[in-house]
Design a protein around this motif. Structure first.
Motif, PDB file in Angstrom:
ATOM      1  N   HIS A 220       0.808  -1.226   0.000  1.00 58.14           N
ATOM      2  CA  HIS A 220       0.000   0.000   0.000  1.00 58.14           C
ATOM      3  C   HIS A 220       0.836   1.269   0.000  1.00 58.14           C
ATOM      4  CE1 HIS A 220       1.160  -0.920   4.051  1.00 58.14           C
ATOM      5  NE2 HIS A 220       0.606   0.148   4.569  1.00 58.14           N
ATOM      6  N   GLY A 221       2.181   1.148  -0.033  1.00 53.61           N
ATOM      7  CA  GLY A 221       3.017   2.326   0.148  1.00 53.61           C
ATOM      8  C   GLY A 221       3.672   2.882  -1.094  1.00 53.61           C
ATOM      9  N   ALA A 249      -4.575   9.973  12.201  1.00 56.33           N
ATOM     10  CA  ALA A 249      -5.402   9.029  11.452  1.00 56.33           C
ATOM     11  C   ALA A 249      -5.116   9.146   9.969  1.00 56.33           C
ATOM     12  CB  ALA A 249      -6.873   9.311  11.738  1.00 56.33           C
ATOM     13  N   ARG A 250      -5.052   8.020   9.282  1.00 54.42           N
ATOM     14  CA  ARG A 250      -4.804   8.016   7.862  1.00 54.42           C
ATOM     15  C   ARG A 250      -6.124   8.072   7.126  1.00 54.42           C
ATOM     16  NH1 ARG A 250       0.156   8.809   8.137  1.00 54.42           N
ATOM     17  NH2 ARG A 250      -0.293   9.587   6.072  1.00 54.42           N
ATOM     18  N   ARG A 251      -6.107   8.654   5.963  1.00 55.39           N
ATOM     19  CA  ARG A 251      -7.314   8.708   5.140  1.00 55.39           C
ATOM     20  C   ARG A 251      -7.568   7.338   4.521  1.00 55.39           C
ATOM     21  NH1 ARG A 251      -5.542  14.047   1.725  1.00 55.39           N
ATOM     22  NH2 ARG A 251      -5.140  15.420   3.507  1.00 55.39           N
ATOM     23  N   SER A 252      -8.821   6.984   4.384  1.00 54.72           N
ATOM     24  CA  SER A 252      -9.175   5.679   3.819  1.00 54.72           C
ATOM     25  C   SER A 252     -10.045   5.835   2.577  1.00 54.72           C
ATOM     26  CB  SER A 252      -9.893   4.826   4.864  1.00 54.72           C
ATOM     27  OG  SER A 252     -11.060   5.482   5.331  1.00 54.72           O
ATOM     28  N   PHE A 259       0.030   6.511   1.940  1.00 57.49           N
ATOM     29  CA  PHE A 259      -0.342   5.106   1.892  1.00 57.49           C
ATOM     30  C   PHE A 259      -1.711   4.905   1.244  1.00 57.49           C
ATOM     31  CE2 PHE A 259       2.702   5.236   5.406  1.00 57.49           C
ATOM     32  CZ  PHE A 259       3.531   4.175   5.078  1.00 57.49           C
ATOM     33  N   ASP A 260      -1.834   3.775   0.548  1.00 53.12           N
ATOM     34  CA  ASP A 260      -3.115   3.319   0.017  1.00 53.12           C
ATOM     35  C   ASP A 260      -3.759   4.343  -0.916  1.00 53.12           C
ATOM     36  OD1 ASP A 260      -5.242   1.487  -0.263  1.00 53.12           O
ATOM     37  OD2 ASP A 260      -6.406   2.535   1.276  1.00 53.12           O
ATOM     38  N   ARG A 261      -2.949   4.925  -1.766  1.00 51.49           N
ATOM     39  CA  ARG A 261      -3.493   5.867  -2.733  1.00 51.49           C
ATOM     40  C   ARG A 261      -4.097   5.114  -3.922  1.00 51.49           C
ATOM     41  NH1 ARG A 261      -2.653  10.894  -2.480  1.00 51.49           N
ATOM     42  NH2 ARG A 261      -2.667  11.162  -4.733  1.00 51.49           N
ATOM     43  N   ASP A 262      -5.083   5.696  -4.543  1.00 53.00           N
ATOM     44  CA  ASP A 262      -5.705   5.053  -5.696  1.00 53.00           C
ATOM     45  C   ASP A 262      -4.691   4.764  -6.800  1.00 53.00           C
ATOM     46  OD1 ASP A 262      -8.246   4.967  -4.620  1.00 53.00           O
ATOM     47  OD2 ASP A 262      -8.870   6.888  -5.488  1.00 53.00           O
ATOM     48  N   ASP A 263      -3.651   5.607  -6.892  1.00 51.17           N
ATOM     49  CA  ASP A 263      -2.648   5.454  -7.952  1.00 51.17           C
ATOM     50  C   ASP A 263      -1.928   4.102  -7.910  1.00 51.17           C
ATOM     51  OD1 ASP A 263      -3.038   7.959  -6.627  1.00 51.17           O
ATOM     52  OD2 ASP A 263      -1.411   8.879  -7.759  1.00 51.17           O
ATOM     53  N   VAL A 264      -1.875   3.489  -6.728  1.00 50.43           N
ATOM     54  CA  VAL A 264      -1.070   2.280  -6.587  1.00 50.43           C
ATOM     55  C   VAL A 264      -1.626   1.126  -7.405  1.00 50.43           C
ATOM     56  CG1 VAL A 264      -2.224   1.204  -4.599  1.00 50.43           C
ATOM     57  CG2 VAL A 264       0.258   0.998  -4.865  1.00 50.43           C
ATOM     58  N   HIS A 265      -2.898   1.139  -7.710  1.00 48.20           N
ATOM     59  CA  HIS A 265      -3.512  -0.024  -8.361  1.00 48.20           C
ATOM     60  C   HIS A 265      -3.101  -0.162  -9.830  1.00 48.20           C
ATOM     61  CE1 HIS A 265      -5.686  -0.942  -4.756  1.00 48.20           C
ATOM     62  NE2 HIS A 265      -6.046   0.333  -4.674  1.00 48.20           N
ATOM     63  N   ALA A 266      -2.695   0.931 -10.446  1.00 51.36           N
ATOM     64  CA  ALA A 266      -2.179   0.830 -11.814  1.00 51.36           C
ATOM     65  C   ALA A 266      -0.870   0.042 -11.840  1.00 51.36           C
ATOM     66  CB  ALA A 266      -1.975   2.230 -12.399  1.00 51.36           C
ATOM     67  N   GLU A 287       0.633  -7.385   1.371  1.00 50.54           N
ATOM     68  CA  GLU A 287       0.637  -6.911   2.746  1.00 50.54           C
ATOM     69  C   GLU A 287       0.190  -5.456   2.695  1.00 50.54           C
ATOM     70  OE1 GLU A 287       3.583  -5.954   6.522  1.00 50.54           O
ATOM     71  OE2 GLU A 287       4.060  -5.360   4.472  1.00 50.54           O
ATOM     72  N   ALA A 288      -1.019  -5.196   3.136  1.00 49.12           N
ATOM     73  CA  ALA A 288      -1.575  -3.841   3.054  1.00 49.12           C
ATOM     74  C   ALA A 288      -2.332  -3.560   4.347  1.00 49.12           C
ATOM     75  CB  ALA A 288      -2.495  -3.711   1.842  1.00 49.12           C
ATOM     76  N   TRP A 289      -1.716  -2.788   5.223  1.00 52.92           N
ATOM     77  CA  TRP A 289      -2.361  -2.420   6.491  1.00 52.92           C
ATOM     78  C   TRP A 289      -3.269  -1.224   6.227  1.00 52.92           C
ATOM     79  CZ3 TRP A 289      -1.860  -5.102  11.076  1.00 52.92           C
ATOM     80  CH2 TRP A 289      -0.850  -6.066  11.120  1.00 52.92           C
ATOM     81  N   VAL A 290      -4.436  -1.502   5.687  1.00 50.73           N
ATOM     82  CA  VAL A 290      -5.373  -0.450   5.294  1.00 50.73           C
ATOM     83  C   VAL A 290      -6.765  -0.842   5.767  1.00 50.73           C
ATOM     84  CG1 VAL A 290      -3.976   0.165   3.285  1.00 50.73           C
ATOM     85  CG2 VAL A 290      -5.812  -1.504   3.028  1.00 50.73           C
ATOM     86  N   ALA A 291      -7.715   0.072   5.584  1.00 53.31           N
ATOM     87  CA  ALA A 291      -9.097  -0.218   5.951  1.00 53.31           C
ATOM     88  C   ALA A 291      -9.603  -1.431   5.176  1.00 53.31           C
ATOM     89  CB  ALA A 291      -9.972   1.000   5.661  1.00 53.31           C
ATOM     90  N   PRO A 292     -10.428  -2.269   5.792  1.00 59.44           N
ATOM     91  CA  PRO A 292     -10.863  -3.505   5.124  1.00 59.44           C
ATOM     92  C   PRO A 292     -11.454  -3.294   3.734  1.00 59.44           C
ATOM     93  CG  PRO A 292     -11.474  -3.563   7.438  1.00 59.44           C
ATOM     94  CD  PRO A 292     -10.929  -2.191   7.182  1.00 59.44           C
TER      95      PRO A 292
END
Length: 567
Positions: A220-221, A249-252, A259-266, A287-292
């Motif tokens: 997720h980073g 708190a991190r944004r989800s 972390f966990d930005r939409d850009d990572v999925h590309a 390994e992604a420590w993010v909201a479910p």
């Protein structure tokens, strides 16, 4: 489809099922703490190879190798000098090839750790970056920014490292580089096409050597928004992690800067295109420590295909908490066409045999700092609950990820001496947090010896005197031992159907997992015994006849298989 160049090395049965990962039992090997074949005090790949038979007989489907790459071991091997080689202290590429060959011949698949968020500061690219000037192409592979204030003496912003202290390090010419982990782990800039291509080459390098799948560290980073911000901290490892530093708190919603930005999925969509050129397609788990609801995105078939679900690892000992975590995990996995993952321990957290022996809600980093004295661990209760939790998770559809030593009921070694600590968390927090070394102590294979069969010399992280009583030798063939229970459970699990539908229901402090293939798992989370439901007892985490004792799981079936004695 790209042909597999190592097909001749692979048991043909391994090639017929492209979906093997959907319900696999994967055993995590932390190589430096598994078996030492050279007498160095550090485990190695030849040592892992020597225990392929043990893993086969245990009944797992795959082994996952934590990093074995060249590294100065600032962060347990997650500071990688060279992504396409083996650390000389652990072996060679020839050793690795022999390990894969032997694993495949034994019917085991091999998963390797890939560490894409950051390299070691000794990586050839980073050395080139330091030798170059600000604004150079070499520095563009990493995240360099000019400092603030007179003489650029201040960091570009207030971002903090997960391991403590500033996430920025000056290099002496006005530039600072980002390291969300240790100073020796500079973050790559994944907006750079050269970085993306380099990792595609690395993934192909290992896949071409017969690797069946990848565990993606800090998935997720990779994508970051580098606009200036002054007061953002780094993400925690979760409440059971040894890090667990306070942070905002991190944004989800996909817009968090780190972390966990939409850009990572590309990025992972490109990886999936590569994986699917192989026969069978290579698997991956994030390994992604993010909201479910965000974690499920990494598990889409168009990306990595699977993601670690850590809710059970974080859940208190409670039927209601387990029911909620299981239901949510099953629903989220189904929503993206993946399969669920079940994790109770790994190399980053306090072992679950210890967690379950402490009161719910215990401050685990503080407990470690007390050398395991406050509160006092009830190890008997912890192991009993750990066995019950393991049997429960193995009855669930999806993949189970086991951490080396849990099949022995190993607890955390909470009282490691300060002089032996290796985790950078200890030094980076100035001794405020002890770190993760207690879960990385070398395995005991024999009752006695200088390192209980780990090697011919003491291990680098000292093993406690009582380790021999939990060794493989002490438990093998012993009715009722934790090792015997794992072996029985994994053998019986092969009778369960991959596509079974399950009903999950908590009734007070009892959790029922009812499967469409006729198996039922019943776990008593309470403090009083209950009457066993009707059915044949196939296996129990403790003895069960007409009642189910507290902190116990049984598997039941009405007809269809022969009766087994509880393990």
């Amino acid at each position: 489809m790209r042909p597999d160049p190592h097909t001749f090395l692979v048991d043909p049965d391994l090639l017929v099922d492209p979906d093997w990962w959907r319900d696999a039992v994967v055993y995590q090997v932390y190589p430096r703490a598994f078996v030492d074949s050279t007498g160095s005090g550090i485990g190695d790949l030849e040592g892992v190879r020597s225990r392929i038979g043990y893993l086969r007989d245990l009944g797992v489907d795959a082994l996952w190798l934590s990093p074995f790459y060249p590294s100065r071991l600032v962060d347990g091997g997650y500071d990688v000098d060279d992504y396409r080689d083996v650390d000389p202290s652990l072996g060679s590429l020839a050793t690795f090839d022999a390990l894969v060959r032997d694993a495949h011949a034994a019917g085991l698949r091999v998963i390797v750790d890939i560490v894409p968020n950051h390299s070691s500061s000794r990586h050839v690219w980073f050395r080139e970056a330091l030798a170059s000037t600000p604004g150079s192409a070499a520095r563009a592979r990493y995240i360099f920014r000019p400092g603030l204030g007179e003489g650029s003496r201040l960091p570009p912003n207030g971002w903090q490292s997960l391991f403590g202290g500033s996430a920025w390090q000056p290099v002496g010419d006005g530039d600072w580089y980002l390291h969300l982990f240790a100073v020796e782990q500079p973050d790559f800039d994944w907006s750079n096409r050269e970085v993306r291509d380099e990792f595609l080459t690395t993934l192909a390098f290992w896949a071409d050597r017969g690797v069946d799948g990848f565990r993606v560290d800090v998935a997720h980073g990779l994508a970051k928004d580098l606009s200036p911000r002054e007061s953002l901290g780094a993400v925690s490892m979760g409440p059971v992690g040894a890090v667990d530093a306070a942070e905002p708190a991190r944004r989800s919603d996909g817009t968090d800067p780190l972390f966990d930005r939409d850009d990572v999925h590309a990025i992972f969509a490109e990886w999936r295109q590569l994986f699917d050129t192989y026969t069978p397609p290579r698997s991956a788990v994030a390994e992604a420590w993010v909201a479910p609801h965000r974690r499920a995105l990494y598990a889409r078939p168009s990306e990595l295909g699977q993601a670690f679900e850590f809710a059970l690892l974080e859940a208190p000992w409670s039927a209601a908490a387990f029911e909620t975590a299981i239901r949510e995990n099953l629903a989220l996995s189904a929503s993206v066409g993946s399969s669920s993952t079940w994790v109770l321990s790994n190399h980053d957290v306090v072992r679950h045999a210890s967690r379950y022996g402490l009161p719910n809600g215990s401050d685990l980093p503080a407990w470690l700092m007390s050398n395991g004295l406050t509160p006092v661990e009830d190890l008997g209760l912890g192991v009993r609950r750990a066995r019950a939790a393991t049997l429960l998770t193995l009855a669930l559809p999806g993949s189970s990820y086991l951490y080396q030593g849990e099949e022995l009921g190993l607890p955390e070694v909470a009282d490691l001496p300060v002089a032996a600590l290796q985790d950078p968390i200890w030094s980076r927090t100035n001794g405020v947090r002890k770190g993760r070394d207690g879960s990385r102590v070398a395995l005991p294979w024999t009752r006695s010896g200088p390192s209980f069969g780990f090697g011919v010399t003491p291990a680098v992280l000292p093993q406690p005197d009582w380790f021999g009583s939990l060794s493989v030798e002490a438990q093998s063939g012993v009715h009722g031992s934790t090792l015997s229970m794992y072996r029985e459970a994994l053998a019986l699990r092969r009778s369960m159907q991959r596509d079974a539908v399950v009903d999950v229901r908590a009734d007070g402090e009892v959790l029922y997992i009812t499967r469409s293939d006729g198996f039922t798992s019943v776990t008593n989370f309470g403090v009083v015994a209950i009457a066993l439901p009707e059915g044949r007892v196939c296996l129990g985490s403790a003895s069960a006849s007409t009642v189910l004792e507290p902190s116990t799981t049984v598997w039941l079936q009405v007809g269809g298989i022969g009766e087994h004695q509880p393990g």
